[in-house]
Scaffold this motif. Sequence first.
Motif, PDB file in Angstrom:
ATOM      1  N   LEU A  30       0.839  -1.203   0.000  1.00 54.70           N
ATOM      2  CA  LEU A  30       0.000   0.000   0.000  1.00 54.70           C
ATOM      3  C   LEU A  30       0.874   1.252   0.000  1.00 54.70           C
ATOM      4  CD1 LEU A  30      -2.684  -0.996   2.686  1.00 54.70           C
ATOM      5  CD2 LEU A  30      -2.972  -0.976   0.199  1.00 54.70           C
ATOM      6  N   ALA A  33      -0.526   7.086   1.191  1.00 54.65           N
ATOM      7  CA  ALA A  33      -1.881   7.674   1.187  1.00 54.65           C
ATOM      8  C   ALA A  33      -2.919   6.603   1.540  1.00 54.65           C
ATOM      9  CB  ALA A  33      -2.190   8.268  -0.175  1.00 54.65           C
ATOM     10  N   GLU A  34      -2.720   5.405   1.036  1.00 52.87           N
ATOM     11  CA  GLU A  34      -3.666   4.328   1.331  1.00 52.87           C
ATOM     12  C   GLU A  34      -3.581   3.916   2.812  1.00 52.87           C
ATOM     13  OE1 GLU A  34      -3.958   2.089  -3.002  1.00 52.87           O
ATOM     14  OE2 GLU A  34      -2.135   1.826  -1.823  1.00 52.87           O
ATOM     15  N   ALA A  37      -5.469   6.395   4.755  1.00 47.23           N
ATOM     16  CA  ALA A  37      -6.926   6.197   4.673  1.00 47.23           C
ATOM     17  C   ALA A  37      -7.369   5.115   5.656  1.00 47.23           C
ATOM     18  CB  ALA A  37      -7.325   5.828   3.248  1.00 47.23           C
ATOM     19  N   LEU A  38      -6.593   4.052   5.757  1.00 50.28           N
ATOM     20  CA  LEU A  38      -6.937   2.987   6.713  1.00 50.28           C
ATOM     21  C   LEU A  38      -6.928   3.517   8.143  1.00 50.28           C
ATOM     22  CD1 LEU A  38      -4.859  -0.019   5.304  1.00 50.28           C
ATOM     23  CD2 LEU A  38      -7.346   0.225   5.280  1.00 50.28           C
ATOM     24  N   VAL A  41     -10.025   5.825   8.995  1.00 49.62           N
ATOM     25  CA  VAL A  41     -11.325   5.199   9.298  1.00 49.62           C
ATOM     26  C   VAL A  41     -11.192   4.142  10.400  1.00 49.62           C
ATOM     27  CG1 VAL A  41     -12.207   5.611   6.965  1.00 49.62           C
ATOM     28  CG2 VAL A  41     -11.186   3.394   7.521  1.00 49.62           C
ATOM     29  N   ALA A  43      -9.771   1.275  10.440  1.00 50.08           N
ATOM     30  CA  ALA A  43     -10.163  -0.042   9.916  1.00 50.08           C
ATOM     31  C   ALA A  43      -9.427  -1.146  10.661  1.00 50.08           C
ATOM     32  CB  ALA A  43      -9.834  -0.101   8.425  1.00 50.08           C
ATOM     33  N   LYS A  44     -10.183  -2.026  11.272  1.00 48.96           N
ATOM     34  CA  LYS A  44      -9.572  -3.202  11.912  1.00 48.96           C
ATOM     35  C   LYS A  44      -9.220  -4.196  10.820  1.00 48.96           C
ATOM     36  CE  LYS A  44     -10.206  -2.224  16.391  1.00 48.96           C
ATOM     37  NZ  LYS A  44     -10.475  -0.792  16.216  1.00 48.96           N
ATOM     38  N   LEU A  45      -7.967  -4.628  10.806  1.00 55.13           N
ATOM     39  CA  LEU A  45      -7.499  -5.394   9.655  1.00 55.13           C
ATOM     40  C   LEU A  45      -7.310  -6.874   9.941  1.00 55.13           C
ATOM     41  CD1 LEU A  45      -4.776  -2.980   8.270  1.00 55.13           C
ATOM     42  CD2 LEU A  45      -7.216  -3.045   7.801  1.00 55.13           C
TER      43      LEU A  45
ATOM     44  N   ARG B  10      -5.534  -6.173  -6.736  1.00 50.23           N
ATOM     45  CA  ARG B  10      -4.990  -5.326  -5.672  1.00 50.23           C
ATOM     46  C   ARG B  10      -6.120  -4.676  -4.875  1.00 50.23           C
ATOM     47  NH1 ARG B  10      -3.236  -0.343  -4.285  1.00 50.23           N
ATOM     48  NH2 ARG B  10      -1.106  -0.156  -3.476  1.00 50.23           N
ATOM     49  N   LEU B  17      -9.069  -7.163   3.177  1.00 50.24           N
ATOM     50  CA  LEU B  17      -8.281  -6.881   4.377  1.00 50.24           C
ATOM     51  C   LEU B  17      -9.073  -6.070   5.401  1.00 50.24           C
ATOM     52  CD1 LEU B  17      -5.238  -7.133   5.308  1.00 50.24           C
ATOM     53  CD2 LEU B  17      -4.932  -4.842   4.375  1.00 50.24           C
TER      54      LEU B  17
END
Lengths: 67, 265
Positions: A30, A33-34, A37-38, A41, A43-45, B10, B17
């Motif tokens: 990633l 920037a990506e 973004a995670l 928000v 985001a639980k990964l 991708r 994920l």
Amino acid sequence: MTNVEQLEQAGLIQTHNPLTPEEVETVNNLSSAEVSALIAVKAKLGDSFFQRKVKDGDGHRYGTLII
Amino acid sequence: MQDTRTNSQRLRATIDLTAGPLSQRIYEFWTHPQLGNLYPEFLFGLYGAVVASTPVIRQAAIEAELLPPSDCLAHRLAPYLHEHADEEQGHEEWLLEDLAVLGFDRDQVLNRLPYISVASLVGSQYYLARHVHPVAILGYIAVLENPASPEFLEGVAERNDLPIESMSTLLRHARLDEGHVAEFDRMLDSLSLSPMQRDVMTASAIATVSNLEAFFTDVLEHFSRMVDGRSSDGIFYREPKPSASDVSDVAVRPESGEFFHLAAV
């Protein structure tokens, strides 16, 4: 610091539920920037407990939503 | 190491994920013990998203037409998005028909405030398309265009005593969208994305997953509010058919004040 380390530090990767090698590869590819973004928000990964539940007992898809 | 995956591989790996908590919410919804009663509430929430999706895809197409010729997506994005908007046109009417099967008329739907989570879900796409880049809408479509399987929906209807006619929107998408997903991936893989374009598309998908989780949380919270008559006012609740063994319970329920006020609509 790798992307995985940044996301661990942000609390988005659970230490008791580590990412699979494929997920680590996805995360480390990633862009910054990506990753931002995670983090934005929260985001639980990669929680595989959650992801197993995308199908019912017969293997039929729940889907998400439709447009 | 260089990433050799296609654009769609991708993007979908990133969505997978992040989709764990969303999948959990969806699981909680479809397996809820009172699903048959509040399925109309889900359709109401869904209506808010579906009625807005064609216009937002159309807006992204218009923004794509305004891209400078130097943008490598200038001639690729707009035709696809216009075609996609055409395909989605009118699906909100299907939802109104499904709700009518369950006894809810269109005025009840149109006169009720949509979920704020739906406004966030769709509204973020207007912002990204207008002020960042219209390629963002591809992240939105990639997350949302993921129908349930027909077998699953038929099982839900049977287990929850729901008329199969009330699932026509979901079933039609289940039967039609397999081809749409493959077509979408082929189109996405044919695009040559700049790093910025790829980033905005991924960020859009991440935001969509997050907003969709909020949507399902909204629906589930409506279930929990049913224990309080005032809070449940306006919820689209489908009263269960009493069985013969429930007759004595029905006589008691009005006095308990815990049942009939739930059917506020």
